[in-house]
Design an enzyme around this catalytic site. Sequence first.
Site, mmCIF file in Angstrom:
data_model
loop_
_atom_site.group_PDB
_atom_site.id
_atom_site.type_symbol
_atom_site.label_atom_id
_atom_site.label_comp_id
_atom_site.label_asym_id
_atom_site.label_seq_id
_atom_site.Cartn_x
_atom_site.Cartn_y
_atom_site.Cartn_z
ATOM 1 C CG ASP A 1 -5.361 6.822 -0.758
ATOM 2 O OD1 ASP A 1 -4.332 6.535 -0.090
ATOM 3 O OD2 ASP A 1 -6.428 6.222 -0.606
ATOM 4 C CG ASP B 1 -5.977 -5.285 2.025
ATOM 5 O OD1 ASP B 1 -6.725 -4.529 1.377
ATOM 6 O OD2 ASP B 1 -5.448 -4.948 3.108
ATOM 7 C CG ASP C 1 -0.227 0.134 2.486
ATOM 8 O OD1 ASP C 1 1.000 0.331 2.470
ATOM 9 O OD2 ASP C 1 -0.864 0.064 3.544
ATOM 10 C CB SER C 2 0.271 4.614 -1.042
ATOM 11 O OG SER C 2 -0.923 4.983 -0.355
ATOM 12 N N GLY C 3 0.733 3.780 2.201
ATOM 13 C CA GLY C 3 0.860 4.432 3.493
ATOM 14 C C GLY C 3 -0.268 5.410 3.774
ATOM 15 N N GLY C 4 -1.103 5.681 2.772
ATOM 16 C CA GLY C 4 -2.193 6.649 2.940
ATOM 17 C C GLY C 4 -3.111 6.292 4.101
ATOM 18 C CE1 TYR C 5 -8.175 2.773 6.846
ATOM 19 C CE2 TYR C 5 -6.457 1.578 8.035
ATOM 20 C CZ TYR C 5 -7.777 1.984 7.913
ATOM 21 O OH TYR C 5 -8.690 1.625 8.864
ATOM 22 N N GLY D 1 -11.289 4.221 1.042
ATOM 23 C CA GLY D 1 -12.195 5.040 1.846
ATOM 24 C C GLY D 1 -13.441 4.319 2.317
#
Lengths: 375, 375
Positions: free
Chosen positions: A145, A270, A91-95, A220
């Site tokens: 995001d 996931d 993942d991008s780390g956004g969450y 989201g």
Amino acid sequence: MFDLHKTALSTKARMGTLSTDHGTISTPIFMPVGTLGTVKAVKQDELIDKVKAQIILGNTYHLYLRPGCDIIENAGGLHSFINWDHPILTDSGGYQIFSLSDNRELKEEGAHFKSHLDGSKHLFTPENVVDIQRTLGSDIIMVLDECPPYPSSRDYAKESMELTHRWEKRGRQAFLNTSSKYEHGQFQFGIVQGGTYPDLRKESSKYVTDLDFEGIAIGGLSVGEPTELMYEMTDLNTDYLPENKPRYLMGVGKPANLLHCIARGIDMFDCVLPTRNARNGQIFTRNGYINIRNAKWKNHNRPLDPDFPTDLCSQYKMSYIHHLFRNSELLGLELASLHNLTFYLWLMEKVKERIANDSFHNWYQEKAKVLDTKI
Amino acid sequence: MFDLHKTALSTKARMGTLSTDHGTISTPIFMPVGTLGTVKAVKQDELIDKVKAQIILGNTYHLYLRPGCDIIENAGGLHSFINWDHPILTDSGGYQIFSLSDNRELKEEGAHFKSHLDGSKHLFTPENVVDIQRTLGSDIIMVLDECPPYPSSRDYAKESMELTHRWEKRGRQAFLNTSSKYEHGQFQFGIVQGGTYPDLRKESSKYVTDLDFEGIAIGGLSVGEPTELMYEMTDLNTDYLPENKPRYLMGVGKPANLLHCIARGIDMFDCVLPTRNARNGQIFTRNGYINIRNAKWKNHNRPLDPDFPTDLCSQYKMSYIHHLFRNSELLGLELASLHNLTFYLWLMEKVKERIANDSFHNWYQEKAKVLDTKI
């Protein structure tokens, strides 16, 4: 990258294959989560031999902090570091940054945040999360995001979505301007946002589609909204996503959620739920779920489901598994984690059989009810 | 029950086989400890397939309290409860009661103690620990003894030894007056005591030998005395034990200790050290031991010992194992526990090869030094 093999009768369920340089993944698929480069309590060879996992997740935020990109790069990338020669998505780390709430500040350039470990200050930008994931070397990398909370006002959701869109445009450009650091290729997925506002979700689906990522994630959701609303947004999103790209619903969910979202056109999932809940004693079975810590299992001297192919279900008396959990024995966590993940991957196989023989639409709603029942 | 196959050249090291209804054990042997019916962090099939364990231990004191004898009896005995179709030895609870110090009172009839879990009051007698172990159904059961602390005065050690002797006589009688509750037979081992007083050790060896147990354990050592004194007492004890009975040194120890005590005539060992220390990051190797948490391993991108047959040693980079330990990941505990036990059983195989080809005496002292070196 993605071949769509079949769309189901009467639902939007699909079957396909995702091809990466570390192997081919048949969809719908569930991806076990290995936050820090290990799926908690499960060995890598067990993920292959027993769980039948086809791809696992790593978390950019966590790996960036621990052990850090330099260690992973010195080891030859994440695959080599963790000894996993199969596909990885990061993942991008956004969450994770969204979860830091008070310890982050979003600006146009990116997300400033303080480490949850030592309070040190960091900045993730659409460009540097591409660089970080180039260093990790994951097969599928996610764009940066912002994940707005539920509930969010329409104004906040719109503003957040627009920031995410600007970040995605920059992130896509950064991806296209760089290349893999290792001998395998990488793909990049975009992320649809828009809170729980149908018009924003629709707008975001179209915007992200136009950026021509190799796959599209729905972000989201599963952040506290009612389940029906999550289904509704998913259904709406997939109506506006291209047929020929894989669709990944982030952070979902329970077995029943998977069935309902597959029916709404999702290919990839996931979630930490199967492993986290395993460690709390929740065991998923074909006939519903149980809590192994419950006193009803104390003297239950039979296996739970002798025909199900996990050691927890077929080899051990429930009284023993109950004993292990009541005494916090590591073996309990191991057997339950291995079981729940195997169950999730088994469920994906059943789904594919049902789609293949055109019986998915007659089956999934009733099955979802059964799986969501406590026994 | 015991066949002595060979005694080594120039040392008292021996090779033999112990035959139980659950299988034959080749000695010298190390027995992994499964306190509560599970060897911590290791799966039963891994104990067989990877560790090559031939017999494991259970703790009567712990199993009596949790899950309790009724649960285990309902499950068909300990083998059936834990799904282990191989030999099991259970201790008598003597050592655990000794560890309770302030919460126990020894009387002629037995040991009164308070549970460490809930303070409830219990009594172990020489007779009821036989009954309890009949219910557990272990292949080898231990007689109730008192384990005096180190140091103890000669008077205390003598009085304690004499109490143990009276208990052993009653315990042996109780064993001979009862029979197995299951379809397999059971053996009973006596325990030699006497503190660190040579004359008492000698007296106890003779007394316990005369009670004609199927095997004889050396107790009361590895309780804080200097290592050389432990070796000395072991050496003295085995001089007065019969050749045709297996000899079990309780609670020992480090790899080097095993080699020295095998040279002094010991056949069987148990200890929590390989698994407990594994969970703290101590890894035993053919060239000495390491602490994987040490910063020197942070960027060490090679396997520790590529030719040693454990995943920890041959499959993973040390930087990854270090990362797992620094982040308290369960996989680290699993891999290290599996490794250390495999190492202990591997060492026993090496010992047997050396005894078989008459080179043990030329090898064990130097090897013990290497194994005791931190690298």
